[in-house]
Design a protein around this motif. Structure first.
Motif, PDB file in Angstrom:
ATOM      1  N   GLN A 115       1.889   7.845  17.318  1.00  0.00           N
ATOM      2  CA  GLN A 115       2.305   9.337  16.926  1.00  0.00           C
ATOM      3  C   GLN A 115       3.442   9.601  17.907  1.00  0.00           C
ATOM      4  O   GLN A 115       3.584   8.773  18.939  1.00  0.00           O
ATOM      5  N   ASN A 116       4.175  10.666  17.524  1.00  0.00           N
ATOM      6  CA  ASN A 116       5.230  11.172  18.418  1.00  0.00           C
ATOM      7  C   ASN A 116       4.586  11.605  19.742  1.00  0.00           C
ATOM      8  O   ASN A 116       3.888  12.547  19.918  1.00  0.00           O
ATOM      9  N   ARG A 119       4.613  15.573  20.627  1.00  0.00           N
ATOM     10  CA  ARG A 119       3.977  16.390  19.769  1.00  0.00           C
ATOM     11  C   ARG A 119       2.413  16.181  20.131  1.00  0.00           C
ATOM     12  O   ARG A 119       1.646  17.030  20.586  1.00  0.00           O
ATOM     13  N   CYS A 122       2.157  18.248  23.421  1.00  0.00           N
ATOM     14  CA  CYS A 122       2.066  19.865  22.846  1.00  0.00           C
ATOM     15  C   CYS A 122       0.628  20.087  22.377  1.00  0.00           C
ATOM     16  O   CYS A 122      -0.036  20.986  23.010  1.00  0.00           O
ATOM     17  N   GLU A 123       0.223  19.222  21.741  1.00  0.00           N
ATOM     18  CA  GLU A 123      -1.117  19.368  21.149  1.00  0.00           C
ATOM     19  C   GLU A 123      -2.442  19.090  22.285  1.00  0.00           C
ATOM     20  O   GLU A 123      -3.428  20.044  22.343  1.00  0.00           O
ATOM     21  N   LYS A 184      -2.031  22.406  16.412  1.00  0.00           N
ATOM     22  CA  LYS A 184      -1.459  21.341  15.553  1.00  0.00           C
ATOM     23  C   LYS A 184       0.272  21.714  15.344  1.00  0.00           C
ATOM     24  O   LYS A 184       0.703  23.081  15.078  1.00  0.00           O
ATOM     25  N   THR A 185       0.937  20.751  15.474  1.00  0.00           N
ATOM     26  CA  THR A 185       2.266  20.831  15.272  1.00  0.00           C
ATOM     27  C   THR A 185       2.954  20.544  14.080  1.00  0.00           C
ATOM     28  O   THR A 185       4.104  20.184  13.712  1.00  0.00           O
ATOM     29  N   THR A 186       1.957  20.000  13.007  1.00  0.00           N
ATOM     30  CA  THR A 186       2.264  19.543  11.756  1.00  0.00           C
ATOM     31  C   THR A 186       3.365  20.440  11.039  1.00  0.00           C
ATOM     32  O   THR A 186       4.308  19.800  10.455  1.00  0.00           O
ATOM     33  N   ASP A 190      11.248  18.962  14.160  1.00  0.00           N
ATOM     34  CA  ASP A 190      11.322  18.070  15.287  1.00  0.00           C
ATOM     35  C   ASP A 190      11.978  19.056  16.638  1.00  0.00           C
ATOM     36  O   ASP A 190      11.550  18.951  17.764  1.00  0.00           O
ATOM     37  N   VAL A 193       9.331  21.425  18.008  1.00  0.00           N
ATOM     38  CA  VAL A 193       8.638  20.821  18.883  1.00  0.00           C
ATOM     39  C   VAL A 193       9.211  20.344  20.422  1.00  0.00           C
ATOM     40  O   VAL A 193       8.585  20.425  21.333  1.00  0.00           O
ATOM     41  N   TYR A 197       7.870  21.416  23.847  1.00  0.00           N
ATOM     42  CA  TYR A 197       7.859  20.470  24.730  1.00  0.00           C
ATOM     43  C   TYR A 197       8.208  20.755  26.081  1.00  0.00           C
ATOM     44  O   TYR A 197       7.724  20.520  27.184  1.00  0.00           O
TER      45      TYR A 197
END
Length: 204
Positions: A115-116, A119, A122-123, A184-186, A190, A193, A197
């Motif tokens: 995963q990124n 992200r 942040c989560e 969630k950052t869904t 970008d 995010v 971040y």
């Protein structure tokens, strides 16, 4: 015993003081220069034995590295080390820790490959703040206490404010509300995010 290395400090004669986030505590250990230091890198998860030393601090013995596949991807490793470094100043005054913090890092490390990473950071920060009861819904500005409008800026610890109160950039209020509600950052682009971040990287 197992722990994440969250701080490394040079001591006399190139010895090392290693701070580990263990399941129930944040503890510092002494590591002699004669022992191999290459295995001690910020962010590494290690297995080790604790040798008590009544005159100073416990020693770190029989250290082995518990690796993850992404450790050899330089950019991901750098992001990981920056993330892990946030934990030592946040937890250094705690005498005893809930396993939550260790499990949070372990869970993030297991997701880091696929995963990124930004992200995940942040989560994970949201999970930490939510666990500590420090999530603020974006209704009133943390600085001036007036109602927030359609654009919301964030301060350290994800505190919602008017962008003009901190002379900073902002995100659409709806996206900030969604993130602070779900963690969630869904739904974020970008670039959004990246903004989030940058806030999280200032500290918990």
């Amino acid at each position: 015993m197992k722990g994440f290395i969250v701080s490394l400090r040079r001591a006399k004669n190139e010895d090392m003081i290693v701070t580990l986030l263990e399941e129930h505590a944040l503890r510092s250990y002494y590591r002699f220069y004669g022992a191999r230091h290459s295995i001690l890198q910020l962010g590494y998860l290690i297995d080790y034995e604790r040798e008590e030393e009544s005159r100073f601090m416990p020693r770190l013995r029989r250290v082995s590295h518990l690796g993850f596949p992404w450790l050899y991807r330089r950019n991901r490793l750098m992001l990981w080390q920056q993330f892990v470094a946030l934990f030592e100043p946040h937890l250094r005054d705690a005498e005893e820790l809930d396993p939550f913090y260790f499990e949070l890092l372990l869970g993030a490390a297991r997701r880091w490959e696929r995963q990124n990473p930004k992200r995940i950071v942040c989560e994970s920060a949201w999970k930490l703040l939510e666990f500590e009861g420090r999530i603020h819904t974006p209704e009133h500005c943390y600085i001036c206490e007036k109602p927030l409008e359609d654009s919301v800026a964030l301060m350290q610890a994800l505190l919602p404010v008017h962008p003009e109160c901190i002379y900073g950039a902002a995100l659409p209020r709806a996206k900030v509300e969604e993130f602070l509600r779900t963690g969630k950052t869904t739904l974020m682009e970008d670039g959004e995010v990246e903004y989030l971040y940058g806030i999280v990287s200032k500290g918990f």
